[in-house]
Design an enzyme around this catalytic site. Sequence first.
Site, PDB file in Angstrom:
ATOM      1  N   GLY A 142       0.800  -1.214   0.000  1.00 45.02           N
ATOM      2  CA  GLY A 142       0.000   0.000   0.000  1.00 45.02           C
ATOM      3  C   GLY A 142       0.834   1.265   0.000  1.00 45.02           C
ATOM      4  O   GLY A 142       0.530   2.222  -0.722  1.00 45.02           O
TER       5      GLY A 142
ATOM      6  N   GLY B  62      -4.314  -9.685  -5.395  1.00 38.74           N
ATOM      7  CA  GLY B  62      -4.300 -11.021  -4.821  1.00 38.74           C
ATOM      8  C   GLY B  62      -2.896 -11.506  -4.557  1.00 38.74           C
ATOM      9  O   GLY B  62      -2.038 -10.773  -4.072  1.00 38.74           O
ATOM     10  N   SER B  63      -2.629 -12.749  -4.927  1.00 40.63           N
ATOM     11  CA  SER B  63      -1.330 -13.368  -4.684  1.00 40.63           C
ATOM     12  C   SER B  63      -1.156 -14.550  -5.630  1.00 40.63           C
ATOM     13  O   SER B  63      -2.131 -15.199  -6.013  1.00 40.63           O
ATOM     14  CB  SER B  63      -1.246 -13.860  -3.238  1.00 40.63           C
ATOM     15  OG  SER B  63      -0.175 -14.751  -3.055  1.00 40.63           O
ATOM     16  N   SER B  64       0.090 -14.857  -5.959  1.00 41.76           N
ATOM     17  CA  SER B  64       0.354 -15.979  -6.865  1.00 41.76           C
ATOM     18  C   SER B  64       0.002 -17.322  -6.228  1.00 41.76           C
ATOM     19  O   SER B  64      -0.070 -18.343  -6.929  1.00 41.76           O
ATOM     20  CB  SER B  64       1.824 -15.977  -7.293  1.00 41.76           C
ATOM     21  OG  SER B  64       2.680 -16.063  -6.168  1.00 41.76           O
ATOM     22  N   CYS B  65      -0.247 -17.352  -4.912  1.00 37.22           N
ATOM     23  CA  CYS B  65      -0.599 -18.622  -4.275  1.00 37.22           C
ATOM     24  C   CYS B  65      -2.010 -19.076  -4.640  1.00 37.22           C
ATOM     25  O   CYS B  65      -2.425 -20.180  -4.251  1.00 37.22           O
ATOM     26  CB  CYS B  65      -0.445 -18.524  -2.760  1.00 37.22           C
ATOM     27  SG  CYS B  65      -1.690 -17.505  -1.941  1.00 37.22           S
TER      28      CYS B  65
ATOM     29  N   TYR C 228      -5.134 -18.616   2.839  1.00 39.32           N
ATOM     30  CA  TYR C 228      -4.929 -17.305   2.214  1.00 39.32           C
ATOM     31  C   TYR C 228      -5.339 -17.356   0.746  1.00 39.32           C
ATOM     32  O   TYR C 228      -5.979 -16.438   0.234  1.00 39.32           O
ATOM     33  CB  TYR C 228      -3.462 -16.920   2.354  1.00 39.32           C
ATOM     34  CG  TYR C 228      -3.101 -15.552   1.830  1.00 39.32           C
ATOM     35  CD1 TYR C 228      -3.572 -14.400   2.451  1.00 39.32           C
ATOM     36  CD2 TYR C 228      -2.255 -15.400   0.737  1.00 39.32           C
ATOM     37  CE1 TYR C 228      -3.228 -13.137   1.990  1.00 39.32           C
ATOM     38  CE2 TYR C 228      -1.899 -14.145   0.273  1.00 39.32           C
ATOM     39  CZ  TYR C 228      -2.392 -13.026   0.900  1.00 39.32           C
ATOM     40  OH  TYR C 228      -2.040 -11.775   0.451  1.00 39.32           O
TER      41      TYR C 228
ATOM     42  N   LYS D 242      -8.163 -15.125  -1.361  1.00 43.63           N
ATOM     43  CA  LYS D 242      -7.816 -14.301  -2.521  1.00 43.63           C
ATOM     44  C   LYS D 242      -8.596 -14.721  -3.769  1.00 43.63           C
ATOM     45  O   LYS D 242      -8.986 -13.881  -4.592  1.00 43.63           O
ATOM     46  CB  LYS D 242      -6.308 -14.364  -2.767  1.00 43.63           C
ATOM     47  CG  LYS D 242      -5.496 -13.602  -1.725  1.00 43.63           C
ATOM     48  CD  LYS D 242      -5.880 -12.127  -1.701  1.00 43.63           C
ATOM     49  CE  LYS D 242      -5.078 -11.300  -0.735  1.00 43.63           C
ATOM     50  NZ  LYS D 242      -5.479  -9.883  -0.734  1.00 43.63           N
TER      51      LYS D 242
ATOM     52  N   LEU E 290       6.676 -10.479  -3.324  1.00 47.48           N
ATOM     53  CA  LEU E 290       7.105  -9.085  -3.296  1.00 47.48           C
ATOM     54  C   LEU E 290       8.107  -8.840  -2.172  1.00 47.48           C
ATOM     55  O   LEU E 290       8.114  -9.544  -1.163  1.00 47.48           O
ATOM     56  CB  LEU E 290       5.887  -8.180  -3.102  1.00 47.48           C
ATOM     57  CG  LEU E 290       4.791  -8.301  -4.156  1.00 47.48           C
ATOM     58  CD1 LEU E 290       3.555  -7.527  -3.726  1.00 47.48           C
ATOM     59  CD2 LEU E 290       5.287  -7.814  -5.516  1.00 47.48           C
TER      60      LEU E 290
ATOM     61  N   HIS F 112       8.201 -13.483   4.970  1.00 46.38           N
ATOM     62  CA  HIS F 112       8.442 -14.284   3.774  1.00 46.38           C
ATOM     63  C   HIS F 112       9.941 -14.564   3.629  1.00 46.38           C
ATOM     64  O   HIS F 112      10.763 -14.026   4.370  1.00 46.38           O
ATOM     65  CB  HIS F 112       7.906 -13.549   2.535  1.00 46.38           C
ATOM     66  CG  HIS F 112       6.409 -13.513   2.485  1.00 46.38           C
ATOM     67  ND1 HIS F 112       5.671 -12.401   2.823  1.00 46.38           N
ATOM     68  CD2 HIS F 112       5.505 -14.464   2.138  1.00 46.38           C
ATOM     69  CE1 HIS F 112       4.381 -12.660   2.679  1.00 46.38           C
ATOM     70  NE2 HIS F 112       4.257 -13.902   2.272  1.00 46.38           N
TER      71      HIS F 112
END
Length: 312
Positions: free
Chosen positions: A20, A108-111, A138, A142, A168, A181
Amino acid sequence: MSYDLAGKRAYVAGHKGMVGSAIVRRLESEGCTVLTSERSTDLREQSAVREWFADNQPDAVVVAAAKVGGIFANDTYPAEFLYDNLMIEANLIEAAYRNGVEKLLFLGSSCIYPKMAPQPIPEDALLTGPLEPTNEWYAVAKIAGIKLCQAYRKQYGVDFISAMPTNLYGPGDNFDLANSHVLPALIRKAHEAKEASADSIEIWGTGSPRREFLHVDDLADGAVFLLKKYSGEEHVNLGSGTDLPIIELAQMVCDVVGFDGSITKDTSKPDGTPRKLMSGDKIAAMGWKPKIELREGIADAYRAFLAGEGKQ
């Protein structure tokens, strides 16, 4: 179709997080008024979100607010990762519709993709196989966010879109070893080992899984690009287009940090998904690509760690 941000009121939900805050920085060059909400506005509470939207009337919204963490955090707090993220996205998307928001971008997220998805992962791999168990809570939240944007788009004709960032990192990251992470955790481990003149650092698993990384400033640039240039039902991948094994990442981090000890592997810990490289063909065809190389980005993230920018 293009959307001009100049003169608009753009709300970034989750503005104090790594993602953000990067999007806030990027929007400052678009000639728009950037809106944020204080932590006292609990985005998990529908009434609080509705009240904020009614009072502030944003034209554009970026949903960057989320409960996030690594494998350990996902495995330890599955209820919070599912419930909190479902509530945050549902409240923001519904309030955006009710208050006539012109453009919304859900991150979202690649997961979200299946554990054994084809590599590089195209957008249409979504929901084609089982998820990685270590972060399925998670991921399910998403996926629900993507589908919610699609449903509101289909039923109400609103211009709500979704983007799926890869892993990221950068200024504002979480460097807490208990729930960070892999890349920020490696930066902290290597730094503390250097400071202590330790002989080695330890990584989880075999070191063989391959991961893709994108600097958060590149993510912010890609997100603003999509806000301005994209209007479609399908989500769009946002990644760097390259990946590397975790052991090579660890070696690169040690080199940047200046730790010259060895790297040991705790193979009792899970590896996670074997490989997770996303296809960037869709956004590349629109004319966008990232600019920050991984080694340069790690050096920037290490500078931010030393400056105390992020959760320590």
